[in-house]
Design a protein around this motif. Sequence first.
Motif, PDB file in Angstrom:
ATOM      1  N   GLN A 156       0.850  -1.192   0.000  1.00 39.39           N
ATOM      2  CA  GLN A 156       0.000   0.000   0.000  1.00 39.39           C
ATOM      3  C   GLN A 156       0.879   1.234   0.000  1.00 39.39           C
ATOM      4  O   GLN A 156       1.711   1.425   0.872  1.00 39.39           O
ATOM      5  N   VAL A 157       0.658   2.092  -0.972  1.00 40.16           N
ATOM      6  CA  VAL A 157       1.457   3.305  -1.080  1.00 40.16           C
ATOM      7  C   VAL A 157       0.997   4.327  -0.042  1.00 40.16           C
ATOM      8  O   VAL A 157      -0.200   4.573   0.119  1.00 40.16           O
ATOM      9  N   GLN A 158       1.949   4.891   0.653  1.00 33.11           N
ATOM     10  CA  GLN A 158       1.652   5.966   1.592  1.00 33.11           C
ATOM     11  C   GLN A 158       2.553   7.145   1.306  1.00 33.11           C
ATOM     12  O   GLN A 158       3.752   6.972   1.036  1.00 33.11           O
ATOM     13  N   LEU A 159       1.977   8.323   1.376  1.00 27.68           N
ATOM     14  CA  LEU A 159       2.721   9.559   1.192  1.00 27.68           C
ATOM     15  C   LEU A 159       2.557  10.415   2.441  1.00 27.68           C
ATOM     16  O   LEU A 159       1.439  10.527   2.972  1.00 27.68           O
ATOM     17  N   ARG A 160       3.654  10.982   2.883  1.00 25.51           N
ATOM     18  CA  ARG A 160       3.601  11.797   4.093  1.00 25.51           C
ATOM     19  C   ARG A 160       4.355  13.090   3.860  1.00 25.51           C
ATOM     20  O   ARG A 160       5.586  13.068   3.699  1.00 25.51           O
ATOM     21  N   GLU A 161       3.603  14.199   3.852  1.00 27.27           N
ATOM     22  CA  GLU A 161       4.215  15.506   3.673  1.00 27.27           C
ATOM     23  C   GLU A 161       4.662  16.084   5.010  1.00 27.27           C
ATOM     24  O   GLU A 161       4.092  15.771   6.056  1.00 27.27           O
ATOM     25  N   SER A 162       5.649  16.941   4.944  1.00 26.23           N
ATOM     26  CA  SER A 162       6.106  17.666   6.134  1.00 26.23           C
ATOM     27  C   SER A 162       6.757  18.970   5.684  1.00 26.23           C
ATOM     28  O   SER A 162       7.052  19.146   4.500  1.00 26.23           O
ATOM     29  N   GLY A 163       6.939  19.862   6.629  1.00 26.58           N
ATOM     30  CA  GLY A 163       7.665  21.092   6.338  1.00 26.58           C
ATOM     31  C   GLY A 163       6.818  22.335   6.235  1.00 26.58           C
ATOM     32  O   GLY A 163       7.343  23.442   6.079  1.00 26.58           O
ATOM     33  N   GLY A 164       5.493  22.175   6.310  1.00 25.22           N
ATOM     34  CA  GLY A 164       4.642  23.351   6.235  1.00 25.22           C
ATOM     35  C   GLY A 164       4.772  24.213   7.481  1.00 25.22           C
ATOM     36  O   GLY A 164       5.379  23.816   8.480  1.00 25.22           O
ATOM     37  N   GLY A 165       4.195  25.412   7.415  1.00 22.21           N
ATOM     38  CA  GLY A 165       4.256  26.302   8.563  1.00 22.21           C
ATOM     39  C   GLY A 165       3.792  27.691   8.215  1.00 22.21           C
ATOM     40  O   GLY A 165       3.270  27.943   7.130  1.00 22.21           O
ATOM     41  N   LEU A 166       4.008  28.584   9.167  1.00 25.46           N
ATOM     42  CA  LEU A 166       3.645  29.993   9.005  1.00 25.46           C
ATOM     43  C   LEU A 166       4.922  30.791   8.774  1.00 25.46           C
ATOM     44  O   LEU A 166       5.849  30.737   9.588  1.00 25.46           O
ATOM     45  N   VAL A 167       4.957  31.508   7.660  1.00 24.52           N
ATOM     46  CA  VAL A 167       6.108  32.328   7.324  1.00 24.52           C
ATOM     47  C   VAL A 167       5.630  33.696   6.854  1.00 24.52           C
ATOM     48  O   VAL A 167       4.444  33.901   6.634  1.00 24.52           O
ATOM     49  N   GLN A 168       6.578  34.599   6.686  1.00 21.30           N
ATOM     50  CA  GLN A 168       6.250  35.926   6.177  1.00 21.30           C
ATOM     51  C   GLN A 168       6.516  36.010   4.675  1.00 21.30           C
ATOM     52  O   GLN A 168       7.325  35.241   4.128  1.00 21.30           O
ATOM     53  N   SER A 181       8.661  18.495   2.210  1.00 19.15           N
ATOM     54  CA  SER A 181       9.155  17.153   1.909  1.00 19.15           C
ATOM     55  C   SER A 181       7.978  16.198   1.830  1.00 19.15           C
ATOM     56  O   SER A 181       6.948  16.408   2.477  1.00 19.15           O
ATOM     57  N   CYS A 182       8.145  15.168   1.049  1.00 17.95           N
ATOM     58  CA  CYS A 182       7.111  14.136   0.942  1.00 17.95           C
ATOM     59  C   CYS A 182       7.807  12.790   0.784  1.00 17.95           C
ATOM     60  O   CYS A 182       8.507  12.567  -0.207  1.00 17.95           O
ATOM     61  N   GLU A 183       7.611  11.935   1.754  1.00 15.88           N
ATOM     62  CA  GLU A 183       8.216  10.610   1.723  1.00 15.88           C
ATOM     63  C   GLU A 183       7.208   9.579   1.255  1.00 15.88           C
ATOM     64  O   GLU A 183       6.068   9.545   1.737  1.00 15.88           O
ATOM     65  N   LEU A 184       7.627   8.749   0.334  1.00 20.14           N
ATOM     66  CA  LEU A 184       6.787   7.680  -0.193  1.00 20.14           C
ATOM     67  C   LEU A 184       7.228   6.354   0.393  1.00 20.14           C
ATOM     68  O   LEU A 184       8.435   6.066   0.479  1.00 20.14           O
ATOM     69  N   SER A 185       6.262   5.545   0.770  1.00 22.28           N
ATOM     70  CA  SER A 185       6.547   4.196   1.258  1.00 22.28           C
ATOM     71  C   SER A 185       5.531   3.229   0.686  1.00 22.28           C
ATOM     72  O   SER A 185       4.460   3.631   0.253  1.00 22.28           O
ATOM     73  N   GLY A 186       5.900   1.958   0.668  1.00 23.07           N
ATOM     74  CA  GLY A 186       4.979   0.929   0.238  1.00 23.07           C
ATOM     75  C   GLY A 186       5.138   0.473  -1.192  1.00 23.07           C
ATOM     76  O   GLY A 186       4.545  -0.538  -1.595  1.00 23.07           O
ATOM     77  N   ARG A 187       5.903   1.205  -1.971  1.00 23.88           N
ATOM     78  CA  ARG A 187       6.119   0.844  -3.364  1.00 23.88           C
ATOM     79  C   ARG A 187       7.379   1.549  -3.842  1.00 23.88           C
ATOM     80  O   ARG A 187       7.855   2.488  -3.209  1.00 23.88           O
ATOM     81  N   SER A 188       7.892   1.108  -4.981  1.00 26.56           N
ATOM     82  CA  SER A 188       9.141   1.663  -5.474  1.00 26.56           C
ATOM     83  C   SER A 188       9.035   3.154  -5.765  1.00 26.56           C
ATOM     84  O   SER A 188       8.217   3.597  -6.573  1.00 26.56           O
ATOM     85  N   PHE A 189       9.886   3.941  -5.099  1.00 26.19           N
ATOM     86  CA  PHE A 189       9.899   5.383  -5.338  1.00 26.19           C
ATOM     87  C   PHE A 189      10.490   5.687  -6.713  1.00 26.19           C
ATOM     88  O   PHE A 189      10.040   6.617  -7.387  1.00 26.19           O
ATOM     89  N   SER A 190      11.450   4.911  -7.127  1.00 24.62           N
ATOM     90  CA  SER A 190      12.125   5.186  -8.394  1.00 24.62           C
ATOM     91  C   SER A 190      11.213   4.959  -9.602  1.00 24.62           C
ATOM     92  O   SER A 190      11.535   5.417 -10.700  1.00 24.62           O
ATOM     93  N   ASP A 191      10.092   4.286  -9.411  1.00 24.19           N
ATOM     94  CA  ASP A 191       9.149   4.046 -10.496  1.00 24.19           C
ATOM     95  C   ASP A 191       8.003   5.051 -10.524  1.00 24.19           C
ATOM     96  O   ASP A 191       7.123   4.964 -11.377  1.00 24.19           O
ATOM     97  N   ALA A 192       8.010   5.977  -9.588  1.00 23.27           N
ATOM     98  CA  ALA A 192       6.890   6.907  -9.450  1.00 23.27           C
ATOM     99  C   ALA A 192       7.217   8.287  -9.998  1.00 23.27           C
ATOM    100  O   ALA A 192       8.264   8.853  -9.689  1.00 23.27           O
ATOM    101  N   ASP A 193       6.311   8.815 -10.800  1.00 23.18           N
ATOM    102  CA  ASP A 193       6.341  10.239 -11.126  1.00 23.18           C
ATOM    103  C   ASP A 193       5.618  10.967  -9.991  1.00 23.18           C
ATOM    104  O   ASP A 193       4.577  10.497  -9.510  1.00 23.18           O
TER     105      ASP A 193
END
Length: 124
Positions: A1-13, A21-33
């Motif tokens: 099962q493919v899972q994607l997890r974003e991080s790095g958002g926030g409040l800026v000026q 950042s977005c990390e992919l798990s559960g399937r080959s990252f090198s095969d994904a656009d």
Amino acid sequence: QVQLRESGGGLVQAGDSLRLSCELSGRSFSDADMGWFRRAPGKEREDVAAISRSGVTIYYADAVDGRFTISRDGAKNTVYLQMSHLKPEDSATYYCAATYRGWGGARADLYDYWGPGTQVTVSP
């Protein structure tokens, strides 16, 4: 099962930089656009950037071209969105997406897997 997890958002000026950042798990990252999309409150989802599995083909929406940079790191199964010269109109929930069907580019309907999103807020 493919899972994607974003991080790095926030409040800026306005004018600041932020890296998502977005990390992919559960399937080959090198095969994904991979793609980044965003949705602001009360607005339609819009495309932001995309990168092919090889990293050779890259797409940017006009609204972010020259300010945002998409990249990927196969060793970390992660795609990045470096955002510079941020503007208040960049405020949105940012989503990363993956497709194994071929180049998705700006076509959200071609992406099969989506992360839960990360919030970016840019104050004036």
